[in-house]
Design a protein around this motif. Structure first.
Motif, PDB file in Angstrom:
ATOM      1  N   GLU A  34      12.874   4.471   1.853  1.00 30.66           N
ATOM      2  CA  GLU A  34      13.950   4.712   2.814  1.00 30.66           C
ATOM      3  C   GLU A  34      13.611   4.182   4.201  1.00 30.66           C
ATOM      4  O   GLU A  34      14.432   4.266   5.112  1.00 30.66           O
ATOM      5  CB  GLU A  34      14.238   6.210   2.904  1.00 30.66           C
ATOM      6  N   GLY A  35      12.411   3.652   4.359  1.00 23.46           N
ATOM      7  CA  GLY A  35      12.016   3.092   5.644  1.00 23.46           C
ATOM      8  C   GLY A  35      11.504   4.114   6.627  1.00 23.46           C
ATOM      9  O   GLY A  35      11.531   3.877   7.825  1.00 23.46           O
ATOM     10  N   ASP A  36      11.048   5.278   6.149  1.00 23.21           N
ATOM     11  CA  ASP A  36      10.559   6.321   7.042  1.00 23.21           C
ATOM     12  C   ASP A  36       9.125   6.098   7.511  1.00 23.21           C
ATOM     13  O   ASP A  36       8.618   6.863   8.316  1.00 23.21           O
ATOM     14  CB  ASP A  36      10.653   7.691   6.355  1.00 23.21           C
ATOM     15  N   ALA A  37       8.462   5.068   7.010  1.00 20.54           N
ATOM     16  CA  ALA A  37       7.074   4.803   7.397  1.00 20.54           C
ATOM     17  C   ALA A  37       7.040   3.775   8.515  1.00 20.54           C
ATOM     18  O   ALA A  37       7.833   2.831   8.537  1.00 20.54           O
ATOM     19  CB  ALA A  37       6.281   4.298   6.203  1.00 20.54           C
ATOM     20  N   SER A  38       6.114   3.955   9.441  1.00 16.81           N
ATOM     21  CA  SER A  38       5.990   2.981  10.523  1.00 16.81           C
ATOM     22  C   SER A  38       5.315   1.701  10.049  1.00 16.81           C
ATOM     23  O   SER A  38       5.522   0.647  10.613  1.00 16.81           O
ATOM     24  CB  SER A  38       5.223   3.587  11.700  1.00 16.81           C
ATOM     25  N   SER A  39       4.517   1.811   8.995  1.00 16.42           N
ATOM     26  CA  SER A  39       3.831   0.649   8.442  1.00 16.42           C
ATOM     27  C   SER A  39       3.867   0.739   6.915  1.00 16.42           C
ATOM     28  O   SER A  39       3.423   1.730   6.344  1.00 16.42           O
ATOM     29  CB  SER A  39       2.382   0.617   8.931  1.00 16.42           C
ATOM     30  N   THR A  40       4.375  -0.295   6.276  1.00 19.23           N
ATOM     31  CA  THR A  40       4.443  -0.312   4.815  1.00 19.23           C
ATOM     32  C   THR A  40       3.047  -0.299   4.211  1.00 19.23           C
ATOM     33  O   THR A  40       2.800   0.400   3.226  1.00 19.23           O
ATOM     34  CB  THR A  40       5.225  -1.545   4.324  1.00 19.23           C
ATOM     35  N   ALA A  41       2.132  -1.055   4.792  1.00 15.70           N
ATOM     36  CA  ALA A  41       0.765  -1.104   4.267  1.00 15.70           C
ATOM     37  C   ALA A  41       0.097   0.268   4.350  1.00 15.70           C
ATOM     38  O   ALA A  41      -0.553   0.714   3.400  1.00 15.70           O
ATOM     39  CB  ALA A  41      -0.055  -2.140   5.025  1.00 15.70           C
ATOM     40  N   SER A  42       0.262   0.952   5.472  1.00 14.72           N
ATOM     41  CA  SER A  42      -0.321   2.298   5.619  1.00 14.72           C
ATOM     42  C   SER A  42       0.325   3.281   4.652  1.00 14.72           C
ATOM     43  O   SER A  42      -0.353   4.143   4.088  1.00 14.72           O
ATOM     44  CB  SER A  42      -0.147   2.805   7.043  1.00 14.72           C
ATOM     45  N   GLY A  43       1.625   3.149   4.467  1.00 14.51           N
ATOM     46  CA  GLY A  43       2.322   4.022   3.525  1.00 14.51           C
ATOM     47  C   GLY A  43       1.839   3.826   2.099  1.00 14.51           C
ATOM     48  O   GLY A  43       1.621   4.794   1.365  1.00 14.51           O
ATOM     49  N   LEU A  44       1.654   2.576   1.709  1.00 10.52           N
ATOM     50  CA  LEU A  44       1.140   2.290   0.358  1.00 10.52           C
ATOM     51  C   LEU A  44      -0.290   2.791   0.188  1.00 10.52           C
ATOM     52  O   LEU A  44      -0.652   3.317  -0.871  1.00 10.52           O
ATOM     53  CB  LEU A  44       1.225   0.793   0.068  1.00 10.52           C
ATOM     54  N   ALA A  45      -1.101   2.636   1.224  1.00  5.69           N
ATOM     55  CA  ALA A  45      -2.476   3.127   1.160  1.00  5.69           C
ATOM     56  C   ALA A  45      -2.506   4.653   1.027  1.00  5.69           C
ATOM     57  O   ALA A  45      -3.296   5.200   0.247  1.00  5.69           O
ATOM     58  CB  ALA A  45      -3.250   2.689   2.396  1.00  5.69           C
ATOM     59  N   LEU A  46      -1.636   5.328   1.743  1.00  5.97           N
ATOM     60  CA  LEU A  46      -1.563   6.783   1.657  1.00  5.97           C
ATOM     61  C   LEU A  46      -1.137   7.224   0.258  1.00  5.97           C
ATOM     62  O   LEU A  46      -1.695   8.171  -0.310  1.00  5.97           O
ATOM     63  CB  LEU A  46      -0.607   7.332   2.705  1.00  5.97           C
ATOM     64  N   ILE A  47      -0.169   6.531  -0.312  1.00  4.84           N
ATOM     65  CA  ILE A  47       0.280   6.851  -1.668  1.00  4.84           C
ATOM     66  C   ILE A  47      -0.852   6.621  -2.661  1.00  4.84           C
ATOM     67  O   ILE A  47      -1.106   7.454  -3.542  1.00  4.84           O
ATOM     68  CB  ILE A  47       1.527   6.021  -2.034  1.00  4.84           C
TER      69      ILE A  47
END
Length: 142
Positions: A34-47
């Motif tokens: 939904e685009g709630d992450a400031s950084s896609t790379a950081s979001g993927l790493a967190l997941i």
């Protein structure tokens, strides 16, 4: 009462915590979409890290059922961390997320006690830990 019932309880707590992390990872994935992450790379790493943690908890649950000491010790460490996280949330977040604190703190405490009881019971059955009457420290079977 079954001889290793605390092991089953400990494994259930670890598996439920692992399942909760899988649910959190799925929610993170939807938030990323939904685009709630400031950084896609950081979001993927967190997941990815969340899923690694879930896999670890599930592996500890299976290992606890199989009476593996590595699983019990790893489970104990993660339960202590869960309790510490609940206490940190209690003292540093305003307003206090009471549901989070109670669920995580109680699950951590129940899991910790069950794992310690399991270690004590399974350790009592380990012939390597029994001393001979002559005080040599060797087991009677040796």
């Amino acid at each position: 009462m079954s001889r290793f019932r605390p092991a089953v309880l400990a494994a259930a707590v670890l598996a439920l915590e692992g399942a909760a992390l899988v649910v959190i990872a799925v929610l993170e994935l939807f938030a990323l979409g939904e685009g709630d992450a400031s950084s896609t790379a950081s979001g993927l790493a967190l997941i990815a890290l969340t899923l690694v943690g879930a896999a670890g908890l599930i592996a500890f649950a299976v290992g606890t059922l199989r009476h593996a000491s590595w699983a019990r010790s790893g489970g104990i460490v993660l339960q202590v961390l869960a309790i510490a996280l609940a206490l940190a949330a209690l003292s540093s977040i305003r307003p206090v997320p009471w549901l989070f604190v109670l669920v995580l703190g109680l699950a951590g405490a129940v899991g910790l006690v069950a794992l310690i009881v399991t270690v004590r019971r399974e350790g009592a059955d380990d012939p390597r830990l029994h001393r001979r009457e002559d005080g040599t420290g060797e087991s009677e079977d040796a």
